[in-house]
Scaffold this active site. Structure first.
Site, short mmCIF file in Angstrom:
data_model
loop_
_atom_site.label_atom_id
_atom_site.label_comp_id
_atom_site.label_asym_id
_atom_site.label_seq_id
_atom_site.Cartn_x
_atom_site.Cartn_y
_atom_site.Cartn_z
N GLU A 26 4.70 -0.18 -16.34
CA GLU A 26 4.64 0.15 -14.75
C GLU A 26 5.71 -0.70 -14.07
O GLU A 26 6.17 -0.31 -13.06
CB GLU A 26 3.40 0.06 -14.29
CG GLU A 26 2.72 -1.22 -14.42
CD GLU A 26 1.27 -1.34 -13.84
OE1 GLU A 26 0.98 -0.66 -12.87
OE2 GLU A 26 0.33 -2.13 -14.21
N HIS B 104 -0.31 7.60 -39.07
CA HIS B 104 -0.67 9.01 -38.86
C HIS B 104 0.35 9.78 -38.03
O HIS B 104 -0.20 10.82 -37.34
CB HIS B 104 -2.15 9.30 -38.62
CG HIS B 104 -3.10 8.65 -39.55
ND1 HIS B 104 -3.41 9.14 -40.57
CD2 HIS B 104 -3.63 7.44 -39.53
CE1 HIS B 104 -4.10 8.31 -41.50
NE2 HIS B 104 -4.51 7.36 -40.70
N ARG C 56 0.76 -1.17 0.08
CA ARG C 56 -0.04 -0.01 0.13
C ARG C 56 0.86 1.13 0.03
O ARG C 56 0.27 2.27 -0.21
CB ARG C 56 -0.76 0.13 1.13
CG ARG C 56 -1.89 -0.91 1.29
CD ARG C 56 -2.84 -1.15 2.56
NE ARG C 56 -3.70 0.15 2.61
CZ ARG C 56 -4.84 0.12 2.16
NH1 ARG C 56 -5.30 -0.77 1.45
NH2 ARG C 56 -5.32 1.27 2.14
N TRP D 117 3.00 6.05 1.58
CA TRP D 117 3.20 6.33 0.19
C TRP D 117 2.92 7.76 0.39
O TRP D 117 1.79 8.37 0.43
CB TRP D 117 2.07 5.68 -0.67
CG TRP D 117 2.18 6.03 -2.14
CD1 TRP D 117 3.42 5.71 -2.74
CD2 TRP D 117 1.35 6.49 -3.04
NE1 TRP D 117 3.11 6.21 -4.22
CE2 TRP D 117 2.01 6.64 -4.34
CE3 TRP D 117 0.09 7.17 -2.76
CZ2 TRP D 117 1.41 7.40 -5.43
CZ3 TRP D 117 -0.61 7.43 -4.10
CH2 TRP D 117 0.31 7.64 -5.40
N LYS E 112 1.13 -2.70 -18.51
CA LYS E 112 1.79 -3.68 -17.66
C LYS E 112 3.23 -3.54 -17.96
O LYS E 112 4.24 -3.47 -17.12
CB LYS E 112 1.39 -5.12 -18.10
CG LYS E 112 0.02 -5.44 -17.73
CD LYS E 112 0.26 -5.77 -16.26
CE LYS E 112 -0.41 -5.28 -15.19
NZ LYS E 112 -1.30 -4.24 -15.48
N ASN F 207 -4.34 7.54 6.90
CA ASN F 207 -4.06 7.12 5.61
C ASN F 207 -5.07 8.12 4.95
O ASN F 207 -6.34 8.06 5.31
CB ASN F 207 -4.46 5.61 5.34
CG ASN F 207 -4.55 5.41 3.94
OD1 ASN F 207 -4.06 6.07 2.98
ND2 ASN F 207 -5.21 4.26 3.51
N GLY F 208 -4.80 8.90 3.72
CA GLY F 208 -5.72 9.65 3.31
C GLY F 208 -5.26 11.06 3.07
O GLY F 208 -4.08 11.56 3.11
N LYS G 297 -0.49 0.48 -4.75
CA LYS G 297 -1.50 -0.58 -5.26
C LYS G 297 -3.04 0.24 -5.32
O LYS G 297 -3.55 -0.44 -6.19
CB LYS G 297 -1.85 -1.62 -4.12
CG LYS G 297 -2.85 -2.68 -4.54
CD LYS G 297 -2.30 -3.30 -6.05
CE LYS G 297 -3.38 -4.27 -6.33
NZ LYS G 297 -3.14 -4.78 -7.97
N GLU H 252 -3.48 -2.33 -22.53
CA GLU H 252 -3.40 -3.04 -21.03
C GLU H 252 -1.86 -3.68 -21.14
O GLU H 252 -1.26 -3.65 -20.30
CB GLU H 252 -4.24 -4.08 -20.72
CG GLU H 252 -3.86 -4.82 -19.65
CD GLU H 252 -3.87 -4.10 -18.31
OE1 GLU H 252 -4.10 -2.91 -18.29
OE2 GLU H 252 -3.40 -4.73 -17.32
#
Ligand code: AGP
Length: 608
Positions: free
Chosen positions: A488, A504, A27, A75, A485, A101-102, A603, A481
């Site tokens: 990241e 183009h 997290r 984080w 992947k 957290n927040g 995450k 996707e």
């Protein structure tokens, strides 16, 4: 997003907290800290860097004896990762400690008011104002101080709070950031997520917004933000502990890739009854499904990519217009939602701030919102009008794989259901679709078995600078996707392009040896995509094709081909993504990247 753990009971708190934080490092992992009441005072230790730094500093908690405490793995949002900015934050006397957290959105005006009252701040964080504000309101009654603070702050929070005057109590509060409370014979726990305390208890309480909890070694009481006592039902977690561990795989990401057959099965099986699809949690009658005039799908990142796939499948099968938005755009573009519209939000964590905000925007306008969510009891799951869970279990790796695959099949089922109630697919076609859906887990299993082949190819691109993913229709959706992947987890730049669009402009970037991954699973577009492959090869590209078994024509054009087993056109993304996930994983591995915890990421992005 950050991780919070707290404990109060008859065991040493610090080792329990550190053990729990280790399960929450996904997290956020740029700094960490613990505060424990040591019998006379609150003892706080915190450090920048991974949790291992703090574990070393405290000798696994040995240097912090005490039976109650709170801990945090961060984080960073406000203030760079540093010892000073790490949580817990305290008042000047160190008699009140808080982990958070927040985001406190009105922390600046509150900070100014507190400074005028003589408070000094040592960190750059928004959280520190909580410690000072608690100090300001604390007159000997912890609950009163906590609720007064909650009435003043705006934004999101999950809090763990200690008062040195009340060592036998821990306080917790929640608004928009997840927080659970656990309990066993040894005491009570708080945590941001279940894996942190699963080793100690399976009895948990999901805190609702603006609820407060007072934890004691042998008691637990919930309150409203107005100090009214609340009674809450506990939930028994039926995950086994291994489900939240690596189970022998080198990385959570690899484990979770290999869990995809099971998560697809777990997501589709409960909703297939006697050759029909029953999605009870939709809470919508067939008539209501028939009345849907337009669908807005809103999500972020990979969940958004699942939405792009869903657009093709729902429009293709159910002929309902679908608009797909990234949530951070949707909420600020004053979207046009008309009568008969349905909003679907997709989110693995159920805590993504932008997606949650899009949900609230839609509900505020009077539209029903369906959540496609993986984390039970998450904010989005609780606020959506109906929830269709993707039964992928806990997904720990920052890069989603199994939850994404579960999102795809959930959307396929939705499309099939809508097409059927609208009479757009006959029994035979529906039966064939159902059969193809049921085959996906085994087909995914077969593709996962090719990992050595993909690894061998991927190792050639450890030094790649730019990689392009191209495709048409649903193959463009899966290219998005596949590109994400790769970016990241390996930090190799890549772009996904509609195959017909590359010429183009962006084709100017193709040089000798540039890798282009061409996904081509739509038979009616094979020739078109082969033309695009020829275009890039003429400019020196090396082309890896991902295509259906039987598409032999592509072998003459592409340099390296990965074949997929046969399935219906609508479901090919569930297969094509497997070699793309494996490719990204092995390039990242070859580059020595931290696959499960890529730099700069977390995450769940619970901030704007
Ligand atoms: C996926 O690999 C990424 N880590 C990220 O894009 C993620 O999909 C996005 O942040 C949305 O998260 P959610 O599904 O939890 O809402």
């Amino acid at each position: 997003m950050c991780g919070i753990v707290g404990y109060i009971g008859n065991r040493q708190a610090a080792p329990i907290i550190l053990d729990g934080l280790a399960k929450l490092e996904y997290r956020g992992y740029d700094s960490a800290g613990v505060a424990v009441f040591d019998g006379s005072k609150i003892h706080t230790e915190k450090a920048a860097g991974r949790l291992a730094v703090l574990e070393h500093l405290t000798r696994g908690g040995e240097t912090m004896p005490g039976f109650s405490g709170i801990g945090h793995t961060r984080w960073a949002t406000h203030g760079a990762p540093s010892d000073l900015n790490a949580h817990p934050h305290t008042n000047k006397q160190g008699t009140i400690a808080v982990v958070h957290n927040g985001i406190i959105e009105n922390y600046i005006p509150l900070k100014k008011k507190l400074e005028k009252k003589g408070y000094e701040f040592v960190s750059e964080t928004d959280t520190e104002i909580l410690a000072k504000l608690l100090d300001y309101y604390y007159k000997g009654n912890p609950l009163e101080a906590v609720t007064k603070v909650l009435h003043r702050v705006e934004g999101s929070y999950a809090l763990g709070i200690m008062f040195a005057d009340f060592p036998g109590e821990l306080y917790a509060a929640r608004k928009d950031s997840p927080l659970i409370v656990g309990r066993n014979d040894d005491g009570c726990f708080i945590a941001s997520d279940v894996p942190a305390i699963l080793k100690y208890t399976r009895t948990v309480y999901y805190m609702d917004n603006q609820e407060v909890a007072c934890l004691k070694a042998d008691d637990l009481q919930f309150y409203s933000v107005d100090e009214e006592e609340l009674s809450k039902e506990s939930v028994t977690i039926d995950w086994d502990a291994d489900a939240a561990e690596k189970a022998g795989y080198e990385h959570f990401m690899l484990k979770e890739m290999y869990e995809q057959p099971k998560t697809i099965t777990d997501t589709i099986s409960p909703r297939i009854h006697e050759n029909d699809i029953v999605i009870e949690e939709l809470n919508m009658s067939d008539e209501e499904l028939r009345e849907i005039r337009k669908i807005h799908i809103v999500a972020c990142g990979s969940a958004y990519h699942a939405g792009v796939t869903a657009k093709y499948v729902i429009e293709g099968l159910a002929r309902i217009p679908v608009e797909v938005d990234v949530a951070s755009e949707f909420r600020y573009r004053n979207p046009i939602l008309e009568q008969g519209a349905m909003v679907i939000v997709i989110s693995q964590s159920g805590e993504t701030a932008d997606t949650l905000a899009a949900l609230r925007e839609s509900k505020a306008r009077g539209f029903k919102v369906l959540g496609i969510v993986n984390v039970v009891g998450s904010s989005i799951a609780r606020e959506a009008d109906s929830v269709m869970y993707t039964w992928a279990g806990p997904e720990i790796a920052v890069a989603t794989t199994k939850a994404y695959s579960a999102q795809l099949v959930a959307m396929y089922m939705l499309a099939m259901k809508m097409a059927k109630v609208r009479g757009l697919v006959d029994e035979k076609t529906f039966g064939s679709l159902l059969s193809d859906l049921r085959c996906l887990p085994d087909q995914v299993e077969m593709l996962l078995a090719q990992k050595e082949k993909i690894q061998h190819f991927a190792n050639r691109y450890v030094g790649a600078k730019d990689i392009f993913f191209i495709g048409r229709g649903v193959d463009h959706a899966i290219s998005l996707e596949g590109s994400l992947k790769l970016k990241e987890i390996s930090y190799v730049h890549s772009e996904a392009y509609a195959a017909g669009e590359l010429k183009h402009g962006t084709i100017s970037l193709i040089e000798d040896g540039t890798l282009v991954v061409a996904v081509s699973t739509q038979e009616d577009l094979f020739a078109k995509t082969i033309s695009n492959i020829v275009e890039v090869k003429a400019r020196g590209a090396f082309v890896m094709a991902v295509t259906n078994e039987g598409n032999k024509a592509i072998e003459k054009a592409a340099d390296y081909v990965v074949y997929l087993p046969e399935t219906c056109n609508w479901f090919t993304n569930s297969l094509a993504i497997i070699p793309l996930q494996l490719f990204a994983y092995y390039v990242a591995l070859a580059r020595g990247c931290d696959v499960d915890k890529p730099r700069n990421l977390a995450k769940s992005v619970t901030v704007e």
